[in-house]
Design a protein around this motif. Structure first.
Motif, PDB file in Angstrom:
ATOM      1  N   THR A 105       0.837  -1.206   0.000  1.00 23.61           N
ATOM      2  CA  THR A 105       0.000   0.000   0.000  1.00 23.61           C
ATOM      3  C   THR A 105       0.869   1.253   0.000  1.00 23.61           C
ATOM      4  OG1 THR A 105      -1.615  -1.222   1.308  1.00 23.61           O
ATOM      5  CG2 THR A 105      -1.969   1.123   1.125  1.00 23.61           C
ATOM      6  N   VAL A 106       1.928   1.252   0.816  1.00 23.06           N
ATOM      7  CA  VAL A 106       2.823   2.406   0.850  1.00 23.06           C
ATOM      8  C   VAL A 106       3.579   2.516  -0.467  1.00 23.06           C
ATOM      9  CG1 VAL A 106       4.917   3.333   1.943  1.00 23.06           C
ATOM     10  CG2 VAL A 106       3.060   2.444   3.358  1.00 23.06           C
ATOM     11  N   SER A 107       3.987   1.359  -0.989  1.00 23.26           N
ATOM     12  CA  SER A 107       4.781   1.374  -2.214  1.00 23.26           C
ATOM     13  C   SER A 107       3.983   1.880  -3.426  1.00 23.26           C
ATOM     14  CB  SER A 107       5.311  -0.043  -2.454  1.00 23.26           C
ATOM     15  OG  SER A 107       5.468  -0.292  -3.802  1.00 23.26           O
ATOM     16  N   GLY A 108       2.766   1.354  -3.610  1.00 30.77           N
ATOM     17  CA  GLY A 108       2.056   1.659  -4.862  1.00 30.77           C
ATOM     18  C   GLY A 108       0.772   2.448  -4.731  1.00 30.77           C
ATOM     19  N   GLY A 109       0.350   2.790  -3.517  1.00 25.33           N
ATOM     20  CA  GLY A 109      -0.854   3.609  -3.332  1.00 25.33           C
ATOM     21  C   GLY A 109      -2.099   2.991  -3.946  1.00 25.33           C
ATOM     22  N   THR A 110      -2.965   3.854  -4.478  1.00 25.91           N
ATOM     23  CA  THR A 110      -4.263   3.422  -5.000  1.00 25.91           C
ATOM     24  C   THR A 110      -4.122   2.357  -6.103  1.00 25.91           C
ATOM     25  OG1 THR A 110      -5.244   5.548  -4.466  1.00 25.91           O
ATOM     26  CG2 THR A 110      -6.359   4.261  -6.144  1.00 25.91           C
ATOM     27  N   THR A 111      -3.108   2.494  -6.970  1.00 25.42           N
ATOM     28  CA  THR A 111      -2.917   1.528  -8.054  1.00 25.42           C
ATOM     29  C   THR A 111      -2.675   0.131  -7.488  1.00 25.42           C
ATOM     30  OG1 THR A 111      -1.896   3.306  -9.320  1.00 25.42           O
ATOM     31  CG2 THR A 111      -1.572   1.069 -10.140  1.00 25.42           C
ATOM     32  N   ALA A 112      -1.758   0.029  -6.517  1.00 28.74           N
ATOM     33  CA  ALA A 112      -1.448  -1.270  -5.927  1.00 28.74           C
ATOM     34  C   ALA A 112      -2.675  -1.848  -5.228  1.00 28.74           C
ATOM     35  CB  ALA A 112      -0.303  -1.124  -4.933  1.00 28.74           C
ATOM     36  N   VAL A 113      -3.416  -0.986  -4.515  1.00 25.46           N
ATOM     37  CA  VAL A 113      -4.591  -1.450  -3.770  1.00 25.46           C
ATOM     38  C   VAL A 113      -5.627  -2.040  -4.731  1.00 25.46           C
ATOM     39  CG1 VAL A 113      -6.544  -0.721  -2.329  1.00 25.46           C
ATOM     40  CG2 VAL A 113      -4.247   0.120  -1.833  1.00 25.46           C
ATOM     41  N   SER A 114      -5.955  -1.288  -5.803  1.00 25.94           N
ATOM     42  CA  SER A 114      -7.010  -1.736  -6.715  1.00 25.94           C
ATOM     43  C   SER A 114      -6.605  -3.003  -7.470  1.00 25.94           C
ATOM     44  CB  SER A 114      -7.360  -0.626  -7.706  1.00 25.94           C
ATOM     45  OG  SER A 114      -7.957   0.438  -7.009  1.00 25.94           O
ATOM     46  N   TYR A 115      -5.352  -3.083  -7.927  1.00 27.12           N
ATOM     47  CA  TYR A 115      -4.931  -4.268  -8.683  1.00 27.12           C
ATOM     48  C   TYR A 115      -4.854  -5.519  -7.793  1.00 27.12           C
ATOM     49  CZ  TYR A 115      -4.015  -1.939 -13.112  1.00 27.12           C
ATOM     50  OH  TYR A 115      -4.158  -1.281 -14.297  1.00 27.12           O
ATOM     51  N   THR A 116      -4.358  -5.360  -6.558  1.00 29.71           N
ATOM     52  CA  THR A 116      -4.276  -6.544  -5.681  1.00 29.71           C
ATOM     53  C   THR A 116      -5.669  -7.008  -5.265  1.00 29.71           C
ATOM     54  OG1 THR A 116      -3.918  -5.018  -3.846  1.00 29.71           O
ATOM     55  CG2 THR A 116      -1.980  -6.145  -4.696  1.00 29.71           C
ATOM     56  N   GLN A 117      -6.597  -6.046  -5.129  1.00 30.95           N
ATOM     57  CA  GLN A 117      -7.952  -6.436  -4.705  1.00 30.95           C
ATOM     58  C   GLN A 117      -8.629  -7.323  -5.753  1.00 30.95           C
ATOM     59  OE1 GLN A 117      -9.469  -2.561  -3.680  1.00 30.95           O
ATOM     60  NE2 GLN A 117      -9.430  -3.072  -1.513  1.00 30.95           N
TER      61      GLN A 117
END
Lengths: 44, 560
Positions: free
Chosen positions: B165-177
């Motif tokens: 979450t810290v590394s990629g912000g919203t992009t990381a959150v949405s793709y991992t979800q």
């Protein structure tokens, strides 16, 4: 409904208009409730 | 857990974490970090919205609720499709038009800075505490069942989420979800399949459902209007509508998901998709609990589903209860088999159903004795959250156990990630940036945004570790949400629909609405879903009345 640049922005044509989508969602909800009531009666 | 289970568990979780870091590797602007650069299609948004709402406790508690009380909990979700329609038609177009980063930014554009800070503060306090609980709730259950260290589990879950979450912000959150939802649904379908397969020969899905129905667990809808009854058609449709409207329309952890769409259409469709599939998905998870209930009619389960608490009570009394449970189980099993047989032979099942109900009453009585014994030792007697995970560990084949533990951890991580992402964004945009506490280059702003997300992650871990000091934390958190959601929704309803009402009036309305919710809470006469309705309506009515009564200022500095 207007988009950021002010133009009309409908959903993809296969889905119809926004209003049709909203009505479909309400219809699905009513069908689900009716289904739940029916299942409840059948298995009581 | 076997080596295969460990392999599946660690492999699944690490694959998701590394995928999140890889997918967001080009995130190098504040806009991309906080809003995802508007790159997501409607399916990614839909799954992201769903994964944010479905926390680990959803998958641990929901089957347990159906096991104990039947399918009636589905009514909690009946207002959701209606709420997604309103958010899609009114809230999302407004957020896109104004290109806001947070929902509370809109409140300043419409009212004033004070209302923006009130909205942001309520979100930061209530969601900040709830995030600790999102980590703590699955950790306490898994640590108890698997014998792992509670604090270690909290730190592991929290750290994994913080990393991507810290590394990629919203992009990381949405793709991992997206990946997490696939793992979660696959796991739940396999668990349901195993349950059907594990039923005794001669008991198919129809017979199993009939047994559950004969024991009153297939009643989905209760038409009776009772304000004290927690779940009925009316509290679900009306109270649930207000609760879900507030959640989807004003809670930044959800707003941030759909404002990241590549277009307004993608944001609206993503949310509507959730309105279509949420009820069937919850009904499926509840039905897993029904199958679990019937499975334990034929296969003896524990008398109390948390082994650790059960092993700590007086041994003599425990043995007595176990023996009574053995007898009650055998009688109920034979009554259930007779009922299934009679139903298949198309006999009048009334007599068999009655016999089954009496047998179930005896099993229930013994379980109540077990709970009373647990209670008398001074610890909580609720074992509903342990029922599903007990089944996973005791019955599922090798490999699937690891996958199902991965499901629970994925669910915990997906909700926590959205929450940290939203907490970091709100603190940055609505407090630090707005109040001029931070400035400078893009790189510096990005660094501060990451630092704030990490801060909330560490705070959530700390709160989760501290949370074990409270016995009934789940009640505290549920209550906290219901206390604040109504008034916050009222603020947004006034903003959208009562164009003449200004900041000072809605401020008075918010104070009185919040006070009213506290009074209702103190009276204890109303089910908590109705707090959302009452809080919202009082804010709207008071704000409208005050605006009409107060003299109009000659000079107003208020926006909008």
């Amino acid at each position: 409904m207007r988009s950021v640049n002010g133009e009309e922005e409908p959903p993809p044509s296969v889905l119809g208009s926004w209003v049709q989508l909203y009505i479909l969602e309400i219809v699905v909800l009513v069908v689900l409730v009716a289904l739940f009531v029916g299942i409840g009666r059948y298995y009581q | 857990m076997t080596a295969i289970d460990w392999g599946v568990l660690v492999g699944t979780i690490l694959a998701i974490v590394f995928y999140g870091i890889w997918a967001s590797r080009r995130t190098n602007t504040v806009e991309a970090y906080l809003r995802g650069s508007g790159q997501f299609g409607w399916m990614t948004i839909g799954l992201s919205v769903m994964a944010t709402q479905a926390s680990a406790i959803t998958f641990l508690s929901t089957p347990g609720k159906a096991f104990e009380d039947g399918m009636g909990f589905i009514q909690f979700y009946l207002g959701l499709p209606l709420a997604t329609i309103v958010v899609s038609a009114v809230f999302i177009p407004m957020f896109y038009r104004l290109e806001v980063y947070t929902a509370y930014e809109y409140l300043e554009k419409r009212f004033d800075l004070r209302m923006r800070l009130i909205g942001a503060a309520i979100f930061l306090v209530s969601r900040g505490i709830a995030t600790g609980f999102t980590i703590y709730a699955p950790a306490i259950i898994l640590s108890s069942i698997l014998g792992w260290s509670l604090n270690l589990l909290i730190v592991v879950i929290g750290t994994l989420v913080i990393v991507y979450t810290v590394s990629g912000g919203t992009t990381a959150v949405s793709y991992t979800q997206k990946q997490q939802m696939i793992v979660i649904m696959l796991g739940m379908i396999l668990a349901a399949g195993t349950l059907v397969w594990a039923l005794p020969s001669g008991v198919d899905v129809d017979s199993a459902t009939a047994v559950a129905g004969a024991l009153g667990r297939m009643q989905f809808i209760n038409f009776e209007l009772d304000f004290q009854e927690r779940y009925n058609l009316w509290s679900g449709l009306i109270g649930g509508f207000f609760l879900q409207l507030s959640y989807f329309g004003t809670d930044q952890s959800q707003v941030q998901r759909y404002i990241a769409g590549r277009s307004l259409v993608a944001g609206r469709l993503g949310l509507l998709f959730n309105g279509f599939v949420k009820i069937p998905m919850q009904a499926f998870i509840l039905y897993v609990g029904i199958l679990l209930f019937v499975f334990h009619i034929f296969v003896r389960g524990p008398v109390f589903f948390d082994d650790v608490r059960w092993s700590q009570v007086d041994e003599g009394r425990r043995t007595e209860i176990e023996e009574a449970f053995d007898e009650a189980f055998v009688v109920r099993k034979s009554a259930a088999l007779a009922y299934v047989q009679a139903r298949k032979q198309r006999q009048d099942v009334g007599f068999f159903a009655e016999r089954l109900q009496v047998a179930q009453g005896e099993v229930q009585r013994v379980r109540e004795q077990a709970k009373a014994l647990i209670s008398s030792s001074g610890v909580a007697d609720n074992d509903g959250d342990y029922i599903f995970v007990q089944f996973v560990l005791s019955t599922l084949p090798r490999g699937l156990v690891g996958l199902l533990i991965a499901v629970i951890l994925s669910a915990a991580m997906s909700s926590t990630a959205s929450e940290l992402n939203a907490l970091g964004t709100t603190t940055m945009v609505d407090v630090f940036k707005r109040l001029g506490w931070v400035g400078g280059s893009e790189a510096r702003m990005l660094l501060v945004s990451k630092g704030l997300t990490a801060f909330w992650g560490v705070a959530a871990i700390a709160f989760a570790a501290f949370a074990s000091l409270f016995d009934n934390l789940i009640e505290v958190v549920n209550l906290l949400g219901s206390i604040f959601y109504g008034p916050v929704l009222g603020i947004f309803i006034v903003a959208f629909f009562l164009k003449r009402v200004k900041g000072r009036s809605v401020f008075v309305g918010t104070l009185i609405g919040q006070l009213m919710v506290f009074v209702l809470l103190g009276m204890g006469q109303l089910s908590y879903l109705w707090f959302n309705v009452a809080g919202c309506l009082v804010v709207v009515m008071v704000a409208w009345s005050v605006e009409r009564v107060l003299p109009q200022p000659v000079m107003s500095s208020e926006a909008g």
